[in-house]
Design a protein around this motif. Structure first.
Motif, mmCIF file in Angstrom:
data_model
loop_
_atom_site.group_PDB
_atom_site.id
_atom_site.type_symbol
_atom_site.label_atom_id
_atom_site.label_comp_id
_atom_site.label_asym_id
_atom_site.label_seq_id
_atom_site.Cartn_x
_atom_site.Cartn_y
_atom_site.Cartn_z
ATOM 1 N N GLU A 138 0.834 -1.207 0.000
ATOM 2 C CA GLU A 138 0.000 0.000 0.000
ATOM 3 C C GLU A 138 0.867 1.255 0.000
ATOM 4 N N LEU A 139 1.963 1.240 0.759
ATOM 5 C CA LEU A 139 2.863 2.377 0.801
ATOM 6 C C LEU A 139 3.449 2.652 -0.581
ATOM 7 N N CYS A 140 3.671 1.588 -1.342
ATOM 8 C CA CYS A 140 4.329 1.697 -2.654
ATOM 9 C C CYS A 140 3.340 1.703 -3.815
ATOM 10 N N SER A 141 2.091 2.050 -3.547
ATOM 11 C CA SER A 141 1.043 1.883 -4.558
ATOM 12 C C SER A 141 1.260 2.745 -5.801
ATOM 13 N N LYS A 142 1.955 3.885 -5.674
ATOM 14 C CA LYS A 142 2.206 4.741 -6.841
ATOM 15 C C LYS A 142 3.544 4.453 -7.507
ATOM 16 N N MET A 143 4.352 3.641 -6.863
ATOM 17 C CA MET A 143 5.675 3.346 -7.426
ATOM 18 C C MET A 143 5.546 2.449 -8.649
ATOM 19 N N ARG A 144 6.499 2.601 -9.576
ATOM 20 C CA ARG A 144 6.556 1.684 -10.701
ATOM 21 C C ARG A 144 7.920 1.000 -10.824
ATOM 22 N N LEU A 145 8.966 1.588 -10.166
ATOM 23 C CA LEU A 145 10.302 1.051 -10.388
ATOM 24 C C LEU A 145 11.234 1.350 -9.214
ATOM 25 N N PHE A 146 11.844 0.284 -8.694
ATOM 26 C CA PHE A 146 12.928 0.390 -7.717
ATOM 27 C C PHE A 146 14.191 -0.131 -8.392
ATOM 28 N N ILE A 147 15.253 0.668 -8.381
ATOM 29 C CA ILE A 147 16.505 0.310 -9.042
ATOM 30 C C ILE A 147 17.606 0.243 -7.997
ATOM 31 N N SER A 148 18.478 -0.757 -8.138
ATOM 32 C CA SER A 148 19.609 -0.885 -7.216
ATOM 33 C C SER A 148 20.898 -1.032 -8.000
ATOM 34 N N GLY A 149 21.963 -0.431 -7.454
ATOM 35 C CA GLY A 149 23.266 -0.549 -8.081
ATOM 36 C C GLY A 149 24.351 -0.046 -7.160
ATOM 37 N N SER A 150 25.555 0.078 -7.702
ATOM 38 C CA SER A 150 26.765 0.538 -7.005
ATOM 39 C C SER A 150 27.381 -0.500 -6.089
ATOM 40 N N ALA A 151 26.681 -1.585 -5.825
ATOM 41 C CA ALA A 151 27.195 -2.685 -5.009
ATOM 42 C C ALA A 151 26.297 -3.892 -5.257
ATOM 43 N N PRO A 152 26.803 -5.111 -5.009
ATOM 44 C CA PRO A 152 25.982 -6.308 -5.232
ATOM 45 C C PRO A 152 24.778 -6.353 -4.287
ATOM 46 N N LEU A 153 23.640 -6.704 -4.835
ATOM 47 C CA LEU A 153 22.417 -6.860 -4.060
ATOM 48 C C LEU A 153 22.257 -8.333 -3.707
ATOM 49 N N GLU A 202 18.818 -12.621 -1.116
ATOM 50 C CA GLU A 202 17.890 -12.621 0.024
ATOM 51 C C GLU A 202 17.171 -11.285 0.140
ATOM 52 N N THR A 203 17.895 -10.186 -0.064
ATOM 53 C CA THR A 203 17.283 -8.857 -0.021
ATOM 54 C C THR A 203 16.283 -8.700 -1.150
ATOM 55 N N HIS A 204 16.652 -9.171 -2.341
ATOM 56 C CA HIS A 204 15.768 -9.108 -3.514
ATOM 57 C C HIS A 204 14.450 -9.818 -3.230
ATOM 58 N N ARG A 205 14.534 -11.036 -2.702
ATOM 59 C CA ARG A 205 13.320 -11.826 -2.431
ATOM 60 C C ARG A 205 12.466 -11.195 -1.337
ATOM 61 N N GLU A 206 13.112 -10.773 -0.258
ATOM 62 C CA GLU A 206 12.350 -10.217 0.859
ATOM 63 C C GLU A 206 11.676 -8.907 0.466
ATOM 64 N N PHE A 207 12.360 -8.098 -0.354
ATOM 65 C CA PHE A 207 11.759 -6.828 -0.755
ATOM 66 C C PHE A 207 10.526 -7.066 -1.617
ATOM 67 N N GLU A 208 10.589 -8.063 -2.477
ATOM 68 C CA GLU A 208 9.416 -8.372 -3.297
ATOM 69 C C GLU A 208 8.246 -8.826 -2.427
ATOM 70 N N GLN A 209 8.540 -9.628 -1.422
ATOM 71 C CA GLN A 209 7.483 -10.102 -0.527
ATOM 72 C C GLN A 209 6.841 -8.955 0.247
ATOM 73 N N ARG A 210 7.663 -8.005 0.681
ATOM 74 C CA ARG A 210 7.169 -6.918 1.524
ATOM 75 C C ARG A 210 6.521 -5.794 0.752
ATOM 76 N N SER A 211 7.027 -5.498 -0.461
ATOM 77 C CA SER A 211 6.567 -4.319 -1.203
ATOM 78 C C SER A 211 5.711 -4.658 -2.416
ATOM 79 N N GLY A 212 5.854 -5.910 -2.900
ATOM 80 C CA GLY A 212 5.172 -6.277 -4.136
ATOM 81 C C GLY A 212 5.975 -5.946 -5.387
ATOM 82 N N PHE A 213 7.228 -5.452 -5.225
ATOM 83 C CA PHE A 213 8.052 -5.056 -6.366
ATOM 84 C C PHE A 213 9.343 -5.858 -6.412
ATOM 85 N N GLN A 214 9.710 -6.273 -7.626
ATOM 86 C CA GLN A 214 11.037 -6.817 -7.846
ATOM 87 C C GLN A 214 12.001 -5.668 -8.090
ATOM 88 N N ILE A 215 13.065 -5.604 -7.316
ATOM 89 C CA ILE A 215 14.082 -4.584 -7.545
ATOM 90 C C ILE A 215 14.771 -4.863 -8.873
#
Length: 509
Positions: A270-285, A288-301
């Motif tokens: 619900e917090l991320c309802s207007k978001m369309r894109l989360f991008i990560s870089g500058s260091a390895p992700l 585990e973080t990728h999977r947990e973020f998708e579960q919590r936010s509904g978005f794949q980084i």
């Protein structure tokens, strides 16, 4: 002659439809509107011209993040100067090298640093020093509104330099990566298209610093090309980011941002309802973080891969699988290959060194022609120094680093520079510095020290002498003492063994 000045592509006269729209929204300050951008950039350009900054001159900038710092960057582009940003955390001793190497016409520093840098600027024969604070204070901006804006955009060839960004070297000597107007323009246009930027509708949440490629070029160039409003936070603060997420559509960050968001119970779909894109870089992700973020936010980084010398190189797709642990495919117009140490291309599925070429690849290292030549293969392939593997579809995974680079919180750190300082501390016989897994920073700096027996040494006796000599992000978070360092038959320190030995220093990965 076609004017290839990047300023025309980023600003020019493109903002007619968004003139009344904010470009930068800054907590506690009046927004900077798109309608003001060209004129205010012209005013800053006029100030630079007052200080005799000419096309090709370096303008060295070591300041806090602010709207004014963005105006300085754009003004440098406008008049054909070469923008040279430095991390504000660098010490006076570190800045001395950068000034001596680049010989800037102008140094812009924070007001609090003027006294310590003034004598240094004289010694380095820097003609002018000015100050700029996080609130726009400082003498650089004083009386700016009374100046007649410089509205000319100096003609630049595609191959003319737009910026020099210093990146650490394995020998401890930093190298100035020379980036051209075409390097930056081509990369910006590819990312704007590849990430499906929603022109005039996207809102970017910007909590990155603006002294390196990620926050300065990747984020701001996409926003300018897309005529997008930017929530311009001075730093990453979990509470501020949580508060702003409902108003935004895109966020760029380092893995640390995402681990900290995951620690907050307010992160929900619900917090991320207007978001369309989360991008990560500058260091390895971490996967585990990728999977947990998708579960919590509904978005794949969306994880991507880049470096100072080439901007962005690969990206997971906008449409399609964003696989945890991979950095996706080569961006349009960029060629990549996996090669052995002799530059021979390896079959798909084999680990080797990632090499690349394309319009995004830098011109070389400032004042280092031999080093520049050594980093390129025949045919123009640039040697990244990262070990990678490419699957049968062309998807890239970074599996390690051919060099000893540590990436902590998105910052590049080379052990040799730290070791050289530690080894000067009385009581130290030798040292080795490695990166070990850290849940928040991705990697943390650990120093392994051998004593010479001349005095008592503890962790504090190693860390305290580093204050003022190394930026804080380079300083070890842990120090370990050993009788001897592990070496192979050739006498080379086995850093892989050290990384394995101390890999759980901050908890299991």
């Amino acid at each position: 002659m076609t004017n290839h000045n990047l300023y025309l592509r980023l600003v020019g006269d493109r903002f007619e439809k968004t003139a009344s729209q904010p470009f930068l929204i800054i907590p506690g300050r009046r927004p900077l509107l798109f309608s003001e951008l060209d004129r205010m950039t012209g005013c800053v350009a006029a100030r630079l011209l007052e200080l005799n900054v000419e096309p090709g001159d370096r303008v060295m900038v070591q300041v806090a993040k602010s709207p004014e710092s963005v105006l300085v960057y754009l003004a440098c582009l406008r008049i054909g100067a070469i923008y040279t940003p430095l991390n504000p955390a660098y010490t006076t001793a570190e800045v001395s090298y950068f000034m001596t190497d680049s010989k800037p016409q102008l140094l812009i520093c924070q007001p609090i640093e003027r006294e310590s840098l003034f004598d240094l600027s004289l010694a380095c024969k820097v003609p002018h020093i000015r100050t700029l604070g996080s609130d726009g204070d400082g003498d650089l901006m004083h009386g700016l509104e009374s100046l007649t804006p410089e509205m000319t955009v100096v003609e630049r060839e595609a191959d003319d330099l737009a910026a020099i960004l210093y990146t650490s070297g394995t020998t401890g000597r930093s190298k100035g990566a020379m980036l051209t107007h075409h390097n930056l323009a081509s990369n910006a246009e590819v990312l704007h298209s590849y990430w499906h930027w929603q022109d005039q509708h996207d809102v970017l949440l910007h909590a990155l610093p603006v002294f390196h490629v990620h926050g300065l070029f990747v984020a701001l160039h996409c926003a300018l090309l897309g005529c997008s409003t930017v929530y311009f936070l001075s730093r990453f603060d979990t509470g501020q980011v949580i508060d702003r997420l409902p108003d935004c559509t895109v966020m760029m960050g380092v893995p640390t941002f995402y681990t900290r968001l995951l620690s907050d119970a307010r992160l929900t779909p619900e917090l991320c309802s207007k978001m369309r894109l989360f991008i990560s870089g500058s260091a390895p992700l971490l996967a585990e973080t990728h999977r947990e973020f998708e579960q919590r936010s509904g978005f794949q980084i969306l994880e991507r891969y880049g470096m100072t010398e080439a901007g962005m190189i690969t990206s997971n797709p906008y449409h399609g699988d964003r696989l945890a642990g991979t950095v996706g495919y080569a961006l349009p117009g960029v060629s990549v290959r996996i090669a052995d140490n002799n530059g021979n291309e390896l079959p798909r599925g084999e680990i080797g060194v990632l090499e690349l070429k394309g319009p995004n690849v830098f011109k070389g290292y400032w004042q280092m022609p031999e080093k520049s030549a050594a980093e390129f293969r025949q045919g123009g392939w640039f040697i990244s120094g990262d070990n990678a593997i490419m699957d049968q579809t062309g998807r890239i995974s970074i599996v390690g680093r051919a060099k000893d680079l540590i990436i902590s919180g998105g910052y590049n750190i080379y052990p040799k520079e730290i070791e050289a300082v530690i080894d000067t501390i009385p009581g130290v016989a030798e040292s080795a510095v490695v990166g070990v897994p850290h849940a928040d920073f991705g990697e943390a700096v650990a120093a392994i020290v051998v004593k010479d027996g001349s005095r008592q040494l503890g962790e504090q006796e190693i860390i305290e002498p580093l204050q003022g000599r190394l930026a804080r992000f380079k300083q070890p978070k842990r120090v370990f003492f050993v009788d001897e360092l592990p070496r192979n038959s050739m006498g080379k320190v086995q850093k892989a063994e050290l990384r394995d030995t101390y890999k759980e220093s901050f908890g299991s990965k």
